[in-house]
Motif scaffolding. Structure first.
Motif, mmCIF file in Angstrom:
data_model
loop_
_atom_site.group_PDB
_atom_site.id
_atom_site.type_symbol
_atom_site.label_atom_id
_atom_site.label_comp_id
_atom_site.label_asym_id
_atom_site.label_seq_id
_atom_site.Cartn_x
_atom_site.Cartn_y
_atom_site.Cartn_z
ATOM 1 N N SER A 113 10.232 -5.328 -7.925
ATOM 2 C CA SER A 113 10.384 -3.979 -7.370
ATOM 3 C C SER A 113 11.770 -3.429 -7.679
ATOM 4 C CB SER A 113 10.152 -4.009 -5.857
ATOM 5 O OG SER A 113 10.439 -2.767 -5.266
ATOM 6 N N ARG A 114 12.785 -4.245 -7.487
ATOM 7 C CA ARG A 114 14.150 -3.798 -7.765
ATOM 8 C C ARG A 114 14.338 -3.492 -9.234
ATOM 9 N NH1 ARG A 114 17.109 -8.317 -3.904
ATOM 10 N NH2 ARG A 114 16.698 -7.248 -1.920
ATOM 11 N N ALA A 115 13.726 -4.305 -10.069
ATOM 12 C CA ALA A 115 13.843 -4.063 -11.507
ATOM 13 C C ALA A 115 13.127 -2.778 -11.903
ATOM 14 C CB ALA A 115 13.265 -5.253 -12.270
ATOM 15 N N VAL A 160 8.820 -4.323 -0.343
ATOM 16 C CA VAL A 160 8.597 -4.029 -1.764
ATOM 17 C C VAL A 160 8.425 -2.516 -1.881
ATOM 18 C CG1 VAL A 160 7.073 -4.366 -3.744
ATOM 19 C CG2 VAL A 160 7.505 -6.262 -2.145
ATOM 20 N N VAL A 161 9.434 -1.843 -2.420
ATOM 21 C CA VAL A 161 9.420 -0.381 -2.471
ATOM 22 C C VAL A 161 8.554 0.127 -3.615
ATOM 23 C CG1 VAL A 161 10.840 1.686 -2.724
ATOM 24 C CG2 VAL A 161 11.684 -0.260 -1.375
ATOM 25 N N ALA A 162 8.676 -0.471 -4.790
ATOM 26 C CA ALA A 162 7.942 -0.007 -5.968
ATOM 27 C C ALA A 162 6.551 -0.647 -6.018
ATOM 28 C CB ALA A 162 8.734 -0.323 -7.238
ATOM 29 N N TYR A 163 5.824 -0.535 -4.920
ATOM 30 C CA TYR A 163 4.564 -1.268 -4.798
ATOM 31 C C TYR A 163 3.452 -0.684 -5.668
ATOM 32 C CZ TYR A 163 3.161 2.470 -1.535
ATOM 33 O OH TYR A 163 2.853 3.673 -0.966
ATOM 34 N N ARG A 164 3.496 0.602 -5.945
ATOM 35 C CA ARG A 164 2.392 1.210 -6.697
ATOM 36 C C ARG A 164 2.247 0.576 -8.074
ATOM 37 N NH1 ARG A 164 4.787 6.587 -4.979
ATOM 38 N NH2 ARG A 164 3.911 6.981 -2.924
ATOM 39 N N ALA A 165 3.366 0.465 -8.773
ATOM 40 C CA ALA A 165 3.317 -0.131 -10.111
ATOM 41 C C ALA A 165 2.905 -1.594 -10.045
ATOM 42 C CB ALA A 165 4.678 0.007 -10.786
ATOM 43 N N LEU A 166 3.386 -2.309 -9.033
ATOM 44 C CA LEU A 166 3.100 -3.742 -8.961
ATOM 45 C C LEU A 166 1.656 -4.018 -8.563
ATOM 46 C CD1 LEU A 166 6.378 -5.147 -7.365
ATOM 47 C CD2 LEU A 166 5.750 -4.904 -9.773
ATOM 48 N N LEU A 167 1.070 -3.170 -7.715
ATOM 49 C CA LEU A 167 -0.328 -3.397 -7.342
ATOM 50 C C LEU A 167 -1.252 -3.258 -8.538
ATOM 51 C CD1 LEU A 167 -0.638 -1.633 -3.864
ATOM 52 C CD2 LEU A 167 -0.651 -4.080 -4.342
ATOM 53 N N GLY A 168 -0.861 -2.464 -9.510
ATOM 54 C CA GLY A 168 -1.672 -2.317 -10.712
ATOM 55 C C GLY A 168 -1.375 -3.335 -11.789
ATOM 56 N N ASP A 169 -0.443 -4.232 -11.556
ATOM 57 C CA ASP A 169 -0.049 -5.254 -12.530
ATOM 58 C C ASP A 169 -0.851 -6.535 -12.275
ATOM 59 O OD1 ASP A 169 1.259 -7.328 -13.943
ATOM 60 O OD2 ASP A 169 3.174 -6.271 -13.843
ATOM 61 N N PRO A 170 -1.557 -7.057 -13.272
ATOM 62 C CA PRO A 170 -2.355 -8.284 -13.072
ATOM 63 C C PRO A 170 -1.536 -9.461 -12.563
ATOM 64 C CG PRO A 170 -2.906 -7.241 -15.162
ATOM 65 C CD PRO A 170 -1.704 -6.513 -14.638
ATOM 66 N N GLU A 171 -0.233 -9.506 -12.891
ATOM 67 C CA GLU A 171 0.596 -10.626 -12.462
ATOM 68 C C GLU A 171 1.053 -10.491 -11.003
ATOM 69 O OE1 GLU A 171 1.226 -13.423 -14.190
ATOM 70 O OE2 GLU A 171 -0.297 -12.537 -15.505
ATOM 71 N N PHE A 172 0.816 -9.358 -10.417
ATOM 72 C CA PHE A 172 1.203 -9.147 -9.012
ATOM 73 C C PHE A 172 -0.021 -8.746 -8.193
ATOM 74 C CE2 PHE A 172 5.133 -8.821 -11.375
ATOM 75 C CZ PHE A 172 6.028 -9.506 -10.572
ATOM 76 N N GLY A 173 -0.419 -7.484 -8.281
ATOM 77 C CA GLY A 173 -1.603 -7.060 -7.542
ATOM 78 C C GLY A 173 -2.841 -7.831 -7.927
ATOM 79 N N GLY A 174 -2.950 -8.222 -9.198
ATOM 80 C CA GLY A 174 -4.119 -8.975 -9.652
ATOM 81 C C GLY A 174 -4.237 -10.343 -9.031
ATOM 82 N N ARG A 175 -3.133 -10.887 -8.513
ATOM 83 C CA ARG A 175 -3.156 -12.220 -7.910
ATOM 84 C C ARG A 175 -3.397 -12.191 -6.397
ATOM 85 N NH1 ARG A 175 -1.039 -16.386 -11.058
ATOM 86 N NH2 ARG A 175 -0.275 -15.718 -13.113
#
Length: 579
Positions: free
Chosen positions: A361-363, A275-290
């Protein structure tokens, strides 16, 4: 490994200093040390001349650097590539202190290093003698092993003396390589009396059957238990690979059915779970929040989102103890282990969990600029073909920004190459966008300083010549201030070998990394400019050509594509950045 035969002693030279120095280096070679880095000096002359004599006889490879600061990082680079300590020789006084930045980096990143510092004998210490200070313990806790060795007085080396020397050297190499603790620097501080050297004749080399090849190889023995982990019933695990995590992180992520957050210098920035775009996803409740469990390997340093995740009370953290001085544990509550063994199998839910992260991440990264339409190139419509040509010309004339620079350098680097990234803004850009690829990437992330980046790369390049990847190119990608901080690296003695090295400078005329920090929001622009970003206008071409390197400038994408395939052996590529 066969013992040194009793009749293999070298004849006395007339200088106890030279006799002892040769014995020390022979025993280092027998203990598996392959490389010695030397900077010129008077008190260390016995070590320097014994090193070149032993190189000529067969046993070690000698590298001469003109100053100790670059020599320390050159030795660090050698050890990064070979996995065994390089022995770095200095004279007395401030010469030893100039190793300190490299020693600190080696300590905090767990890179083996053996410092052999020459010193005055006891009777010349503490009385104001020239070039004399307290050298044993100069590196404090950064050197886990320190031995102050008395000045030799006997001519020649008898078997009893050689046994003592062998014991001291093997103890130092063992400490540096991680036999008894974390790998890192060790120091032998050796006193020498006059005569400081004599001609060494009939020097006996070190045959391969006398070399304990495995003894000096870096190892990590934490004494911690192995964690047995199973894929979670309700998938909520991520695997985080920081610097120097190694390929195992990718395997663990695959076996656990977990997204892989792998920093660009982790050694695990590849694979289907990446997962390359991990920074944005870790801050997203639907990803990092889970996330409810994180498995950490290596030393993450490139984001704030990772430590924020690990400090959450609702996240179980399992950390594989790395080679560095400190265990990575921002929560101070991590479960520290020596390794992870995965038990059980993953199922459709785990594949869906990983798939959501990878797709998001790709999106987030988007398709990027796809460039000219290739269908238009093949079209029967002349207008379409003309449009393609216009787009192609426009692309090649486009100024280069950091993203384009990171993509271009990453794209031309392959497994037989080496890529070294400076502690500049560019490493964070690369970390957040480059696709997975199984290549060798290094960065000095132990303390994440800009010190010695080019010197480290030159050491890696020197070691690369002796491996199966000897035909590869070592590339350095860094900012202009990181380049200026290590100008001494570009100075090489005329008798030294040169290697295929590309130094790529993303030049924004200052420290752009500070613009993204909170200080930029609260500091007046003129103060920010003068005190933080420190703009400069150095004529890079005149500097590097004056030091004997080739120079290329790439102001556009077309220029950059061309110069990155330049066959020049030692070339500096300056890229003025558009952002």
């Amino acid at each position: 490994m066969a013992d040194a035969p009793a009749g293999s002693a070298d004849p006395a030279s007339g200088s106890p200093a030279s006799d002892f120095a040769l014995a020390l280096l022979q025993e280092a070679a027998r203990a598996g040390v392959t490389d010695v880095v030397v900077s010129p000096g008077s008190r260390s002359q016995a070590l320097a001349l014994a090193a070149v004599a032993l190189e000529r006889a067969g046993g070690i490879t000698v590298h001469v650097r003109l100053d100790e600061r670059t020599a320390g990082f050159f030795a660090l680079g050698l050890a990064v590539e070979t996995g065994r300590p390089a022995l770095v020789v200095t004279t007395s006084g401030t010469a030893v202190a100039n190793l300190h930045p490299a020693v600190l980096e080696a300590h905090h990143s767990g890179v083996p290093m053996l410092v052999v510092s020459a010193d005055r004998p006891t009777e010349l210490r503490g009385i104001g003698s020239n070039q004399t200070t307290v050298q044993p313990g100069m590196f404090a806790d950064a050197a886990a092993f320190v031995r102050d060795v008395e000045a030799p007085s006997a001519h020649g080396i008898d078997e009893d003396t050689r046994t003592v020397v062998r014991g001291i050297v093997r103890e130092a190499v063992a400490a540096a390589s991680g036999h008894t603790g974390q790998p890192g620097p060790a120091q032998l501080n050796v006193a020498f009396r006059e005569p400081l050297s004599a001609t060494l004749t009939d020097v006996v080399g070190v045959p391969e059957d006398q070399v304990d090849t495995a003894f000096a190889v870096r190892r990590v023995h934490s004494g911690l238990p192995v964690a047995e982990l199973a894929p979670d019933d309700d998938p909520a695990t991520v695997v985080i690979a920081g610097h120097d995590a190694g390929e195992d992180a990718e395997r663990i992520a695959w076996e656990l059915g977990a997204p892989l957050i792998a920093e660009v210098s982790s050694g695990a920035h590849f694979g289907r779970n990446l997962v390359v775009a991990y920074r944005a996803l870790l801050g997203d409740p639907e990803f990092g929040g889970r996330v409810r469990r994180a498995v950490v390997l290596g030393h993450p340093t490139l984001s704030r989102e990772v430590p924020a995740l690990l400090q959450r009370d609702d996240v179980e953290v399992v950390t594989v103890r790395g080679a560095g001085a400190d265990a990575y544990d921002p929560s101070r509550a991590s479960r520290l282990v020596s390794d992870v063994e995965v038990t059980g199998r993953t199922g459709p839910a785990h594949r869906a969990w990983v798939g959501r992260w990878v797709a998001a991440s790709r999106a987030a990264l988007g398709a990027g600029d796809a460039g000219p339409d290739l269908d238009a190139k093949r079209s029967d419509d002349r207008a379409e073909r003309n449009r393609f040509l216009r787009d192609e010309v426009a692309l090649r004339r486009r100024p280069v920004d950091r993203a384009m620079l990171a993509d271009a350098v990453w794209g031309v680097t392959w497994p037989h190459d080496r890529l070294v990234l400076g502690a500049s803004q560019i490493i964070r850009v690369a970390d957040g966008r480059v696709a997975g690829k199984k290549i060798h990437v290094h960065a000095n992330r132990g303390l994440a300083g800009i010190d010695g980046t080019v010197s480290t790369a030159l050491g890696i390049a020197a070691a690369l010549e002796t491996t199966q990847a000897a035909g590869g190119t070592t590339r350095v990608l860094l900012g202009d201030l990181t380049f200026l901080h290590d100008l001494g690296a570009f100075v090489t003695g005329t008798d030294e070998s040169t290697r295929r090295v590309q130094v790529v400078i993303g030049n924004d005329s200052g420290g752009a990394i500070f613009r993204g920090l909170e200080v930029a929001e609260t500091t007046p622009a003129e103060d920010m400019r003068r005190m933080m970003t420190t703009p400069q206008h150095v004529d890079v071409e005149r500097v590097v050509t004056g030091l004997g390197w080739e120079y290329r400038r790439a102001a556009t994408w077309g220029d950059l594509e061309q110069v990155l395939t330049d066959p020049a052996e030692r070339v500096v590529i300056e890229v003025p950045l558009a952002d």
